[in-house]
Structures are given as C-alpha cells and as structure tokens.
Design a protein around this motif. Structure first.
Motif, PDB file in Angstrom:
ATOM      1  N   VAL A 136     -10.770  -6.084  -2.471  1.00 24.92           N
ATOM      2  CA  VAL A 136     -10.318  -4.951  -2.370  1.00 24.92           C
ATOM      3  C   VAL A 136      -9.329  -5.055  -1.120  1.00 24.92           C
ATOM      4  O   VAL A 136      -9.210  -4.765  -0.305  1.00 24.92           O
ATOM      5  N   THR A 137      -7.725  -4.508  -2.045  1.00 25.62           N
ATOM      6  CA  THR A 137      -6.901  -4.203  -1.247  1.00 25.62           C
ATOM      7  C   THR A 137      -6.398  -2.909   0.006  1.00 25.62           C
ATOM      8  O   THR A 137      -6.344  -2.047  -1.117  1.00 25.62           O
ATOM      9  N   LEU A 138      -6.391  -3.018   0.638  1.00 26.21           N
ATOM     10  CA  LEU A 138      -5.606  -2.638   1.795  1.00 26.21           C
ATOM     11  C   LEU A 138      -4.312  -2.106   1.183  1.00 26.21           C
ATOM     12  O   LEU A 138      -3.470  -2.287   1.001  1.00 26.21           O
ATOM     13  N   ASN A 139      -4.104  -0.279   1.976  1.00 26.49           N
ATOM     14  CA  ASN A 139      -2.853   0.517   1.867  1.00 26.49           C
ATOM     15  C   ASN A 139      -1.345  -0.830   2.367  1.00 26.49           C
ATOM     16  O   ASN A 139      -2.819  -1.739   3.380  1.00 26.49           O
ATOM     17  N   ASP A 140      -0.422  -0.514   2.409  1.00 31.16           N
ATOM     18  CA  ASP A 140       0.438  -1.458   3.242  1.00 31.16           C
ATOM     19  C   ASP A 140       0.383  -1.462   4.551  1.00 31.16           C
ATOM     20  O   ASP A 140       0.612  -1.790   5.034  1.00 31.16           O
ATOM     21  N   ASP A 141       0.093   0.467   4.606  1.00 28.88           N
ATOM     22  CA  ASP A 141      -0.318   0.441   6.236  1.00 28.88           C
ATOM     23  C   ASP A 141      -1.282   0.009   6.867  1.00 28.88           C
ATOM     24  O   ASP A 141      -1.836   0.230   7.702  1.00 28.88           O
ATOM     25  N   TYR A 142      -2.477  -0.534   5.800  1.00 30.80           N
ATOM     26  CA  TYR A 142      -3.146  -0.470   6.612  1.00 30.80           C
ATOM     27  C   TYR A 142      -4.302   0.166   6.880  1.00 30.80           C
ATOM     28  O   TYR A 142      -5.526  -0.538   6.824  1.00 30.80           O
ATOM     29  N   THR A 143      -4.088   1.007   6.331  1.00 31.55           N
ATOM     30  CA  THR A 143      -5.403   1.891   5.908  1.00 31.55           C
ATOM     31  C   THR A 143      -6.184   1.743   4.657  1.00 31.55           C
ATOM     32  O   THR A 143      -6.247   1.184   3.075  1.00 31.55           O
ATOM     33  N   SER A 144      -7.162   2.135   4.306  1.00 32.91           N
ATOM     34  CA  SER A 144      -8.105   2.117   3.799  1.00 32.91           C
ATOM     35  C   SER A 144      -7.591   2.713   2.265  1.00 32.91           C
ATOM     36  O   SER A 144      -7.350   4.058   2.585  1.00 32.91           O
ATOM     37  N   ASN A 145      -7.739   2.074   0.997  1.00 34.72           N
ATOM     38  CA  ASN A 145      -7.762   2.864  -0.131  1.00 34.72           C
ATOM     39  C   ASN A 145      -8.655   3.279  -0.691  1.00 34.72           C
ATOM     40  O   ASN A 145      -9.514   2.362  -1.823  1.00 34.72           O
ATOM     41  N   PHE A 146      -9.120   4.064  -0.881  1.00 37.98           N
ATOM     42  CA  PHE A 146     -10.591   4.745  -1.393  1.00 37.98           C
ATOM     43  C   PHE A 146     -10.605   4.792  -2.689  1.00 37.98           C
ATOM     44  O   PHE A 146     -11.885   4.526  -3.470  1.00 37.98           O
ATOM     45  N   ASN A 147     -10.033   4.667  -3.854  1.00 38.14           N
ATOM     46  CA  ASN A 147      -9.831   4.767  -4.981  1.00 38.14           C
ATOM     47  C   ASN A 147     -10.006   3.810  -5.413  1.00 38.14           C
ATOM     48  O   ASN A 147     -10.474   2.971  -6.637  1.00 38.14           O
ATOM     49  N   ARG A 148      -9.448   3.000  -4.931  1.00 37.55           N
ATOM     50  CA  ARG A 148      -9.516   0.807  -5.091  1.00 37.55           C
ATOM     51  C   ARG A 148     -10.884   0.476  -4.814  1.00 37.55           C
ATOM     52  O   ARG A 148     -11.015  -0.144  -5.997  1.00 37.55           O
ATOM     53  N   ILE A 149     -11.476   0.963  -3.586  1.00 31.65           N
ATOM     54  CA  ILE A 149     -12.712   0.530  -3.286  1.00 31.65           C
ATOM     55  C   ILE A 149     -13.466   1.792  -4.798  1.00 31.65           C
ATOM     56  O   ILE A 149     -14.548   0.800  -4.987  1.00 31.65           O
ATOM     57  N   GLU A 150     -13.329   2.562  -4.567  1.00 33.70           N
ATOM     58  CA  GLU A 150     -14.578   3.077  -5.953  1.00 33.70           C
ATOM     59  C   GLU A 150     -14.164   2.396  -7.302  1.00 33.70           C
ATOM     60  O   GLU A 150     -15.298   1.973  -7.925  1.00 33.70           O
TER      61      GLU A 150
END
Length: 375
Positions: free
Chosen positions: A134-148
C-alpha cells in the motif's frame, strides 16, 4: 525450488561494496560509525570473564526482561508481564520474522506500507502469505483510504513501521485514530508494530502502540537495543505482545534461535541502569540538525525528518537519472554513498529521492556535506 526467487543481493550490500571500491563516504547503511558509550564498554570488559556464557532462559535473561518491563511502564504507562508478554530476540529483524511466521498461513494477506523496510515481504513469502503493498502519500504520510481499500477477508496482519525507515516520518494521534476506526470493522487483523527507532524522534514525541488501548490486545511490538544503544552488531531486540499472541510466538522462537547471545543480554541489562533514552534522541537531533544545516544551501531538497537517523533528499534540481543510477553516480563521481528510495517500493516508484544516514561522526558528516555541496 526457491521460496524467494526474486530476491537478489540487497541494495545495502551493493552500495557499501561500491563505496568501498571507490573509497566513498558511506552514508548508505543504517549503522553508527562513532564509538559506543564508554560505560557500556567498561561493563562489557568487566563481565566478559564472568560466568555468563551459557544459554539464558529461552524468553530472555530475567534481569533484562525486568528492565524492559520497567522501561515500558515508565515510558508508556503499560504494565507488561515478564513471564508471558516479553521475548528477547536476535535483533528486531528476527522478531519480525518470528511474528509473521507464527501467524501468517498459506494464502493470508499482509498489508505493507510502501516505501517499506526490506525484510517484511520476504518474511511473508517464506510463511506462504501474500504481501499487499500500500503506497504512502507523496509526503510519506499514511493514506488511510488506500489502507482500507486494500483490506480483504484474507487480510491477517498489517505492518506499521513507526518511526519510519526509510523516510523518517512518524505517526500522529490522528493517524492512530484513523487506523483504530478502520480496524474496529476487522477484528481478525493483527498489527505488527515495528518501533525500532522509538527513542530517536525530534519534531514530536513518539506514540507507541503500547499506549493504544483499542489496539494493544492485537498488537505485536518489535524494538531494538541495537538501534537505541548504537550496537547494531550485537543483534539484540525484543517483542512485546499480549500473552495469547506471545504464547504462540515463543513456540516458533524456541526452534529458530532458542535463546539470544548471553553476553549481550547481561551487558545491556546492567547498562540500562545508566542510560537515559532522552539523551539518545537529543544526540541524534543534534546530528540531524548539523547535517541539514551543512547541506541546506546545496541543490538537494531536504524532506521532513521527524525521527530515525535517516534524511531523505530530492535531487530533481541536479539530475534526471533514475535514483539507482544517480546513487551509483554519486559514489563514483562525488564520493558519497546513499540508498535510492525506489528500492523500498514493490513497483520501484522513483521520485528522485535518496536516503542518507546521519548516524555518523560530525567529521564524517562534514566531509560528506562538503562533497554534496559541490554537486
């Protein structure tokens, strides 16, 4: 037939070998090049001749387990049972492998957040599981929509590395709340919290899974004395988990290593009476600030570094080469070794980013910066 057919020589070995070949300053691999604390060396010199060289109990040296329990209580307010909830491992990497291979079965899916440390996927594959990246956001914060969206009925575990290698980002309160909201719907999912850089944070305090009451009963936490005490070669880490999870992991650990290096456990146990972990964070913050100040006028763009001892930079203003080729060019032509960030992605995402390790002497950092500033 290979269980890991796509695994080749690691990028860390490639870059270090190239650095040695060209006598480059090695900021690639994540280990300190400065001396260990003299107090730890004095303890080691004194106890080496004592009767401490036979097997320790399988779960770990009792005095060390007690020190870990006390530190966990003082640092995070969590009371852990020494007999049933702590396990000393041969480095955090063995702890990660043990946790994954205890609970992941054939066909189970494990969520891994990219860019990610390179040991997670092989551990899943050896267990017969399926890594789901699961790819993180461009600023390397977590993307919880992608995780879910990545969660399925086969999802068995999610691996969370916080503070994060290779990017240096750390999770916020809102990140944990978002994860808790998602996992409320999926009680079957376990969490593997890789917290090896827990005592190396700068911008904000580290939030540990030890403090998350909604998640702690399904979480395995991996920690590393190698990272926290600057003795990576000793390979001593530990797992903390609730008894129902630890019971099963001890079965695997027993036949993987049984017990961990006795001398290191004795030395660390005694040293923990002396060390102040807040001083570790302060020391690395000073090194981070030094390195950032040294190259702030270079053509490298500094990315946020909230924790760990890694600084990610963007080199778009310097070259259009892919990051692996540019990292090699940086060694051969400019004498500084780094790690290209694309190697931490399943799909080799290349955003022209490199990772430098600043766990080095001031002299090393200054010498490296002088070369980087000339590019």
């Amino acid at each position: 037939m290979s269980k890991l057919p796509n695994i080749t020589t690691s990028i860390f070995s490639v870059m270090s070998q190239l650095a040695n070949q060209h006598r480059a300053i090695n900021l690639s691999q994540g280990f300190p090049n400065f001396p260990e604390d003299q107090r730890l060396l004095q303890i080691s010199e004194r106890i080496i001749r004592e009767n401490i060289h036979q097997y320790t109990p399988m779960a770990g040296l009792p005095s060390l387990l007690e020190k870990i329990a006390n530190q966990t209580l003082n640092q995070y307010g969590r009371k852990v049972n020494i007999a049933t909830e702590i396990l000393i491992t041969a480095g955090a990497t063995q702890g990660v492998f043990t946790a994954i291979n205890t609970f992941v079965n054939q066909g189970d899916e494990v969520l891994i957040l990219d860019p990610s440390y390179d040991s997670y996927e092989p551990s899943v594959l050896v267990a017969g599981g399926k890594p789901v990246r699961v790819t993180l956001n461009d600023d390397y914060t977590s993307n919880f929509n992608r995780i879910e969206s990545a969660i399925s009925t086969k999802t068995k575990m999610i691996v969370i590395n916080n503070p994060h290698n290779p990017t240096g980002r750390i999770w916020t309160e809102s990140d944990f709340e978002a994860l808790e909201t998602i996992l409320e719907k999926h009680p079957q999912i376990l969490i593997l919290g890789d917290e090896v850089y827990e005592y190396i944070t700068f911008t904000q305090p580290h939030i540990s899974f030890n403090t998350r009451s909604k998640l702690v009963e399904r979480t395995i936490i991996a920690s590393s004395f190698g990272k926290s005490l600057h003795v990576t070669g000793w390979k001593v880490g530990y797992l903390i988990a609730p008894e129902h999870l630890m019971y099963e992991m001890k079965k695997v650990h027993q036949f993987l290593v049984f017990s961990v290096n006795s001398f290191s456990q004795h030395a660390i146990s005694e040293y923990l009476d002396l060390i102040d972990f807040s001083e570790v964070s302060k020391m690395y913050q000073r090194k981070r600030d030094l390195f950032q100040n040294l190259i702030k006028d270079s053509r490298f763009e500094l990315m946020p570094c909230d924790g760990t001892y890694f600084q990610v930079v963007n080199y778009t203003q310097i070259s259009n080469k892919n990051d692996v080729d540019f990292a090699k060019e940086l060694i051969v032509n400019h004498g500084v070794a780094s790690i290209p960030i694309s190697v931490f992605y399943n799909d080799a995402t290349d955003r022209h980013m490199l990772r430098f390790c600043f766990a080095k002497t001031d002299e090393t950092l200054m010498a490296a910066a002088e070369k980087l500033n000339r590019i």
